[in-house]
Design a protein around this motif. Structure first.
Motif, short mmCIF file in Angstrom:
data_model
loop_
_atom_site.label_atom_id
_atom_site.label_comp_id
_atom_site.label_asym_id
_atom_site.label_seq_id
_atom_site.Cartn_x
_atom_site.Cartn_y
_atom_site.Cartn_z
N VAL A 146 0.84 -1.20 0.00
CA VAL A 146 0.00 0.00 0.00
C VAL A 146 0.88 1.25 0.00
O VAL A 146 0.66 2.19 -0.78
CB VAL A 146 -0.95 0.01 1.23
CG1 VAL A 146 -1.74 1.30 1.28
CG2 VAL A 146 -1.90 -1.18 1.19
N LEU A 189 -6.90 -2.61 4.33
CA LEU A 189 -6.92 -2.01 2.99
C LEU A 189 -6.06 -2.84 2.03
O LEU A 189 -6.47 -3.13 0.90
CB LEU A 189 -6.37 -0.56 3.06
CG LEU A 189 -6.46 0.20 1.74
CD1 LEU A 189 -7.88 0.68 1.49
CD2 LEU A 189 -5.49 1.38 1.71
N ILE A 193 -8.63 -4.33 -0.55
CA ILE A 193 -8.80 -3.31 -1.60
C ILE A 193 -7.52 -3.17 -2.43
O ILE A 193 -7.52 -3.38 -3.64
CB ILE A 193 -9.17 -1.92 -0.98
CG1 ILE A 193 -10.52 -2.01 -0.24
CG2 ILE A 193 -9.20 -0.85 -2.06
CD1 ILE A 193 -11.75 -2.10 -1.11
N CYS A 194 -6.45 -2.83 -1.78
CA CYS A 194 -5.19 -2.61 -2.50
C CYS A 194 -4.47 -3.95 -2.65
O CYS A 194 -3.38 -4.16 -2.13
CB CYS A 194 -4.33 -1.58 -1.75
SG CYS A 194 -2.99 -0.93 -2.75
N PRO A 199 -5.80 -4.30 -7.76
CA PRO A 199 -6.30 -3.38 -6.71
C PRO A 199 -7.63 -2.75 -7.13
O PRO A 199 -7.83 -2.43 -8.30
CB PRO A 199 -5.19 -2.33 -6.61
CG PRO A 199 -4.41 -2.43 -7.87
CD PRO A 199 -4.53 -3.85 -8.34
N CYS A 201 -9.13 0.12 -7.03
CA CYS A 201 -8.93 1.56 -6.82
C CYS A 201 -10.25 2.33 -6.80
O CYS A 201 -10.38 3.33 -6.09
CB CYS A 201 -8.01 2.13 -7.89
SG CYS A 201 -6.38 1.35 -7.88
N CYS A 204 -11.47 2.51 -3.32
CA CYS A 204 -10.43 2.78 -2.32
C CYS A 204 -10.71 4.08 -1.55
O CYS A 204 -10.89 5.14 -2.16
CB CYS A 204 -9.07 2.87 -3.01
SG CYS A 204 -7.76 3.25 -1.85
N GLN A 207 -7.96 6.87 -2.25
CA GLN A 207 -7.58 7.07 -3.65
C GLN A 207 -7.01 8.47 -3.89
O GLN A 207 -6.03 8.65 -4.60
CB GLN A 207 -8.84 6.85 -4.49
CG GLN A 207 -8.64 6.85 -5.96
CD GLN A 207 -9.98 7.09 -6.63
OE1 GLN A 207 -10.50 8.21 -6.63
NE2 GLN A 207 -10.57 6.02 -7.17
N CYS A 210 -3.34 8.86 -3.28
CA CYS A 210 -2.47 7.84 -3.84
C CYS A 210 -1.74 8.36 -5.09
O CYS A 210 -2.35 8.62 -6.13
CB CYS A 210 -3.31 6.61 -4.20
SG CYS A 210 -2.33 5.31 -4.95
N TYR A 213 -2.03 6.15 -8.21
CA TYR A 213 -3.33 6.29 -8.88
C TYR A 213 -3.36 7.59 -9.69
O TYR A 213 -3.76 7.59 -10.85
CB TYR A 213 -4.46 6.27 -7.85
CG TYR A 213 -5.82 6.34 -8.49
CD1 TYR A 213 -6.40 5.20 -9.02
CD2 TYR A 213 -6.50 7.55 -8.57
CE1 TYR A 213 -7.64 5.26 -9.65
CE2 TYR A 213 -7.73 7.62 -9.19
CZ TYR A 213 -8.31 6.47 -9.73
OH TYR A 213 -9.52 6.54 -10.34
#
Ligand code: SF4
Length: 362
Positions: A146, A189, A193-194, A199, A201, A204, A207, A210, A213
């Motif tokens: 992450v 996470l 999610i990640c 992932p 995104c 998330c 986001q 990030c 991203y």
């Protein structure tokens, strides 16, 4: 550390966690012993695999006093199949130390807790933050992934020199007000999610913070050091029969599969037949002469750093008395007693076939 609004980041992450986390038994307790057991089990192991072991372990050893008083043999038996047996041996030793040095109360200072067997930086940070609310940042594989994406960290995950970089980033982002919840949120996470490959995104909660991203480079992180080719070993194992019993041996308490029971055997040398290796290994390991009577099975098994192919032979005892060279104990047992002994998972793979073979020949 690239610029982000840390408080806003923490709030988004924690709010998401409080509303979306998986309901897991170790998240419903504040008992540091139970949290410690869960963290030890979860190292290198998936949640779904850990769940039944966690319940069984705590039924058998509900408090640290129960674990401290238990025989290692019983602890390994409950851990059987979960792998990485050093975790069980260390947990057992650590429970003994807590009992002796701290009157059964788990210490709450980093230096004291971190010194216990099997407690590395990760376990110390996880248990002290989750159970006692102390402000330590956890860094495990999920967290590193992450962080690598959040901050576009180019240091590879599986490289010991990059650990410092990830620890510094984790420290800079940690929440000192709710460290346990924050740490669990970051790990959750990473877990749901990640994820490593795909992932999510779009779902998330962080986001907007990030960098990967924002720069459309998610697929490039985390970086990995080129993996070495996994070594493969070819092994011959003998199930030695004598007067209706079979021979099992116990491995040394330390090292890979330490303390577990197994059938004797070892690596096949270059140019040697599997059958000859079986006879030689048994002679070297327990000083017995045996005669191979059947090839029972071929079993493949993958450990973290290597793979094995095992050739399993049924053998008749011919002569000699057991003199151990390597194993620390041995037993001649009836096969229906085998469940009393903790065996490596690779041995379990051929037990059903062995039971059928015995029915067939008897
Ligand atoms: S936006 Fe995507 S890559 Fe970035 S932290 Fe969230 S899930 Fe991971």
């Amino acid at each position: 550390m690239k610029d982000i609004d840390i408080q806003y980041f923490q709030k988004n992450l924690i709010d998401w966690y409080l509303n979306n986390h998986r309901s897991l038994p170790w998240r419903k307790t504040e008992d540091p012993y139970r949290i410690w057991v869960s963290e030890a089990m979860l190292q290198q192991t998936q949640v779904s695999t850990v769940l039944p072991y966690y319940r069984k372990f705590l039924q058998k050893f509900p408090t640290i006093k129960h674990l401290a008083r238990a025989e290692l043999h019983d602890v390994l038996k409950v851990w059987e199949g979960l792998g990485y047996y050093a975790r069980a041996r260390n947990l057992h030793r650590a429970a003994g130390n807590v009992q002796q040095q701290y009157q059964g109360v788990i210490p709450t200072t980093w230096n004291q807790f971190r010194k216990l067997p099997g407690v590395g930086d990760y376990i110390a940070a996880a248990v002290l933050s989750i159970a006692f609310g102390l402000p330590y940042a956890v860094v495990d594989g999920n967290v590193k992934r992450v962080l690598a994406r959040l901050q576009c960290i180019a240091a590879p995950l599986n490289n010991s020199t990059s650990t410092k970089r990830f620890k510094e980033t984790a420290e800079a982002l940690k929440d000192t007000q709710m460290p346990g919840t924050y740490n669990q949120a970051l790990m959750e996470l990473g877990a749901i999610i990640c994820k490593p490959k795909h992932p999510l995104c779009d779902r998330c909660p962080v986001q907007r913070f990030c960098l990967a991203y924002q720069t459309k480079t998610v697929a490039e992180y985390p970086k990995k050091k080129a993996a070495r080719q996994t070594p493969q070993y070819h092994i011959a194992i003998g199930v030695v029969f004598k007067n209706g019993r079979v021979l099992i041996t116990q491995r040394k308490p330390d090292g890979l599969l330490g303390g577990l029971w197994e059938f004797p055997g070892g690596k096949i040398k270059k140019g040697e037949s599997a059958e000859a290796a079986c006879v030689r290994e048994i002679k070297e390991e327990v000083s017995l002469q045996v005669a191979v009577i059947d090839h029972l099975a071929q079993v493949k098994h993958a450990y973290t750093h290597f793979k094995i192919t095992m050739e399993i032979f049924c053998c008749n005892y011919k002569s000699g008395r057991v003199k151990r060279n390597g194993p620390v104990a041995h037993r001649w047992i009836k096969l229906d007693e085998i469940d009393q002994y903790a065996l490596p998972r690779a041995n379990h793979k051929f037990l059903p076939k062995l039971k059928k073979w015995i029915e067939m020949v008897s």
